[in-house]
Motif scaffolding. Structure first.
Motif, PDB file in Angstrom:
ATOM      1  N   PHE A 199       0.802  -1.225   0.000  1.00 23.12           N
ATOM      2  CA  PHE A 199       0.000   0.000   0.000  1.00 23.12           C
ATOM      3  C   PHE A 199       0.836   1.276   0.000  1.00 23.12           C
ATOM      4  N   GLU A 200       2.150   1.159   0.188  1.00 26.79           N
ATOM      5  CA  GLU A 200       2.994   2.358   0.128  1.00 26.79           C
ATOM      6  C   GLU A 200       2.849   3.097  -1.199  1.00 26.79           C
ATOM      7  N   GLN A 201       2.579   2.358  -2.263  1.00 27.22           N
ATOM      8  CA  GLN A 201       2.516   2.965  -3.602  1.00 27.22           C
ATOM      9  C   GLN A 201       1.295   3.863  -3.793  1.00 27.22           C
ATOM     10  N   PHE A 202       0.292   3.767  -2.910  1.00 26.71           N
ATOM     11  CA  PHE A 202      -0.965   4.471  -3.145  1.00 26.71           C
ATOM     12  C   PHE A 202      -1.067   5.815  -2.433  1.00 26.71           C
ATOM     13  N   ASN A 203       0.006   6.275  -1.822  1.00 31.27           N
ATOM     14  CA  ASN A 203       0.033   7.605  -1.219  1.00 31.27           C
ATOM     15  C   ASN A 203      -1.133   7.797  -0.247  1.00 31.27           C
ATOM     16  N   LEU A 204      -1.252   6.885   0.706  1.00 29.01           N
ATOM     17  CA  LEU A 204      -2.358   6.912   1.660  1.00 29.01           C
ATOM     18  C   LEU A 204      -2.072   7.877   2.813  1.00 29.01           C
ATOM     19  N   ILE A 205      -3.135   8.471   3.342  1.00 33.14           N
ATOM     20  CA  ILE A 205      -3.004   9.312   4.528  1.00 33.14           C
ATOM     21  C   ILE A 205      -2.643   8.445   5.730  1.00 33.14           C
ATOM     22  N   TRP A 206      -3.267   7.269   5.840  1.00 34.84           N
ATOM     23  CA  TRP A 206      -2.897   6.324   6.882  1.00 34.84           C
ATOM     24  C   TRP A 206      -3.425   4.928   6.553  1.00 34.84           C
ATOM     25  N   ILE A 207      -2.872   3.929   7.257  1.00 32.61           N
ATOM     26  CA  ILE A 207      -3.379   2.562   7.285  1.00 32.61           C
ATOM     27  C   ILE A 207      -3.873   2.328   8.710  1.00 32.61           C
ATOM     28  N   GLU A 208      -5.144   2.022   8.831  1.00 32.70           N
ATOM     29  CA  GLU A 208      -5.796   1.988  10.148  1.00 32.70           C
ATOM     30  C   GLU A 208      -5.974   0.556  10.657  1.00 32.70           C
ATOM     31  N   GLU A 209      -5.705   0.383  11.927  1.00 30.87           N
ATOM     32  CA  GLU A 209      -5.873  -0.893  12.621  1.00 30.87           C
ATOM     33  C   GLU A 209      -5.394  -2.091  11.814  1.00 30.87           C
ATOM     34  N   PRO A 210      -4.129  -2.093  11.398  1.00 33.46           N
ATOM     35  CA  PRO A 210      -3.627  -3.273  10.683  1.00 33.46           C
ATOM     36  C   PRO A 210      -3.530  -4.502  11.582  1.00 33.46           C
ATOM     37  N   LEU A 211      -3.438  -4.282  12.906  1.00 37.40           N
ATOM     38  CA  LEU A 211      -3.273  -5.384  13.866  1.00 37.40           C
ATOM     39  C   LEU A 211      -4.292  -5.268  14.990  1.00 37.40           C
ATOM     40  N   ASP A 212      -4.316  -6.266  15.840  1.00 35.34           N
ATOM     41  CA  ASP A 212      -5.172  -6.220  17.023  1.00 35.34           C
ATOM     42  C   ASP A 212      -4.910  -4.927  17.808  1.00 35.34           C
ATOM     43  N   CYS A 213      -5.970  -4.337  18.347  1.00 37.47           N
ATOM     44  CA  CYS A 213      -5.835  -3.019  18.969  1.00 37.47           C
ATOM     45  C   CYS A 213      -4.905  -3.021  20.180  1.00 37.47           C
ATOM     46  N   TYR A 214      -4.665  -4.184  20.798  1.00 40.20           N
ATOM     47  CA  TYR A 214      -3.782  -4.241  21.952  1.00 40.20           C
ATOM     48  C   TYR A 214      -2.336  -4.605  21.588  1.00 40.20           C
ATOM     49  N   ASP A 215      -2.069  -4.793  20.306  1.00 41.81           N
ATOM     50  CA  ASP A 215      -0.710  -5.136  19.881  1.00 41.81           C
ATOM     51  C   ASP A 215       0.099  -3.846  19.677  1.00 41.81           C
ATOM     52  N   ASN A 216       0.496  -3.235  20.780  1.00 35.86           N
ATOM     53  CA  ASN A 216       1.245  -1.985  20.689  1.00 35.86           C
ATOM     54  C   ASN A 216       2.616  -2.186  20.052  1.00 35.86           C
ATOM     55  N   GLU A 217       3.274  -3.289  20.374  1.00 35.91           N
ATOM     56  CA  GLU A 217       4.605  -3.536  19.805  1.00 35.91           C
ATOM     57  C   GLU A 217       4.529  -3.729  18.290  1.00 35.91           C
ATOM     58  N   GLY A 218       3.518  -4.479  17.838  1.00 35.68           N
ATOM     59  CA  GLY A 218       3.383  -4.700  16.397  1.00 35.68           C
ATOM     60  C   GLY A 218       3.075  -3.415  15.643  1.00 35.68           C
ATOM     61  N   HIS A 219       2.157  -2.613  16.179  1.00 38.53           N
ATOM     62  CA  HIS A 219       1.846  -1.333  15.532  1.00 38.53           C
ATOM     63  C   HIS A 219       3.065  -0.417  15.526  1.00 38.53           C
TER      64      HIS A 219
END
Length: 385
Positions: free
Chosen positions: A230-250
């Motif tokens: 998705f880097e190629q699409f010039n996005l403002i953000w990618i939202e909740e790619p992981l479980d909401c409690y996965d702080n390390e992964g985010h």
């Protein structure tokens, strides 16, 4: 000449009457995001709204609301009924103290989640009253940085929407003066997500603000791959790619990719947001005032986010969040969802990609007769002045 009525001093004002109402807002079309396609939830057909109406001995009033999707609405109402009498006789100006009082009244079931979401309706009503009494929009009472906020539409981009209709929806949103489009992703077949995002980006052009939301449905390897694609699409953000409690992964994704990471909407306390911020797990923090327990804890989250240099994009409930976002120092985003509009007599305006902050005192909304008809239960304490 008749004597002019004297309004009691603010410090002598007391809460005299409170009503809580359980209202169920039907949705025209069953709503599906990635949690439905992965089998974790059913399509959403209604939203449970918890209204709080407060009146004081001095003749002041305020309305507030919280909400729940798919489940939890009756529980919020039940908890609100249990604790509402703690407000009677209290000074409505002491909002932070009253929040603590209500929180400790139900602390045995926790200081986050359903119990504090019930408090959120009361808290919002007290802030609404305070702003009305000052004759100011809530944003101005809090200290606004702007009179309008960038806004993006989500309701037209759900996964149950065919691609052809998705393109129509994006056009209609732009014609309404909405400044960004968010698409739901996170389908079991990632190729379908890529196809939809690619088509909408081509339809919008290279520079129009576009966001995507995976609703927590990727594991870490999938999130890594999809963020790279998705880097190629010039996005403002990618939202909740992981479980909401996965702080390390985010945090790892936020550090690795140019596209900002957004998360936080599912967190249900200021303490949970503090952990997210401590881990640098998002570029955009997405608190939801009703979910964290109202405006009082939301302001704590916003203060932490601002101190950390993060951007803000409150989740859902635009009728409330347009005010809170207007008071944030860095330029924020507000999510445009027209779903709650039938609940209120007033409408928010959008123009040139922005949502205008209402000039009416308080939140600037009143409960509609339609919302009254959708109400299934009510409970009152005290006596109306």
């Amino acid at each position: 000449m008749p004597a002019t009525p004297i309004t009691p001093p603010m410090q002598d004002d007391k809460i005299a009457w409170v009503r809580v109402s359980s209202c169920f807002l039907p949705l025209a079309t069953p709503i599906s995001d990635a949690k439905v396609l992965t089998g974790r939830q059913k399509p959403m057909t209604e939203i449970a709204i918890l209204f709080a109406e407060i009146e004081t001995t001095g003749g002041h009033s305020g309305i507030g609301f919280s909400y729940s999707k798919r489940a939890g609405g009756p529980g919020q109402f039940a908890h609100a009924k249990e604790i509402v009498d703690r407000l009677l006789g209290e000074d409505p100006n002491d909002i932070a103290r009253l929040w603590d009082k209500l929180c400790w009244a139900g602390a045995s079931v926790g200081r986050s989640g359903l119990s504090t979401q019930a408090i959120g309706a009361f808290d919002v009503a007290l802030w609404d009253m305070k702003a009305k009494r000052a004759g100011l929009p809530l944003a101005k009472l809090l200290g606004a940085h702007r009179d309008s906020v960038r806004c993006y539409n989500t309701s037209g981009g759900f996964l149950h929407t065919p691609l052809e209709q998705l393109l129509v929806n994006t056009r209609l949103s732009r014609e309404k003066g909405i400044g960004g489009i968010k698409l739901k992703v996170g389908q079991p077949d990632c190729a379908l997500d890529i196809r939809r995002v690619e088509a909408v980006r081509k339809h919008l052009g290279d520079d129009f603000p576009l966001m995507v939301d995976a609703n927590q449905q990727w594991d870490r390897p999938t999130a890594q791959r999809m963020c790279r694609i998705f880097e190629q699409f010039n996005l403002i953000w990618i939202e909740e790619p992981l479980d909401c409690y996965d702080n390390e992964g985010h945090a790892a994704l936020a550090a690795q990719f140019d596209t900002p990471i957004a998360t936080g909407e599912m967190l249900t306390s200021a303490a949970e947001h503090a952990e997210l911020i401590r881990h640098r797990a998002a570029d955009y923090v997405m608190p939801d005032a009703p979910r964290v327990g109202g405006i009082t804890p939301f302001l704590k989250v916003a203060g932490l986010a601002e101190h950390a240099g993060l951007m803000l994009a409150p989740h859902f409930a635009m009728e409330l969040h347009v005010h809170l976002a207007a008071a944030y120092p860095r330029e924020p985003w507000v999510e445009h969802f027209e779903w709650l509009e039938p609940l209120f007599n007033e409408r928010l305006e959008t123009a040139d990609g922005r949502m205008l902050v209402p000039k009416r005192p308080g939140l600037g909304v009143s409960i509609s007769e339609q919302a009254r008809r959708w109400t299934r239960e009510q409970f009152e304490v005290g006596q109306r002045p």
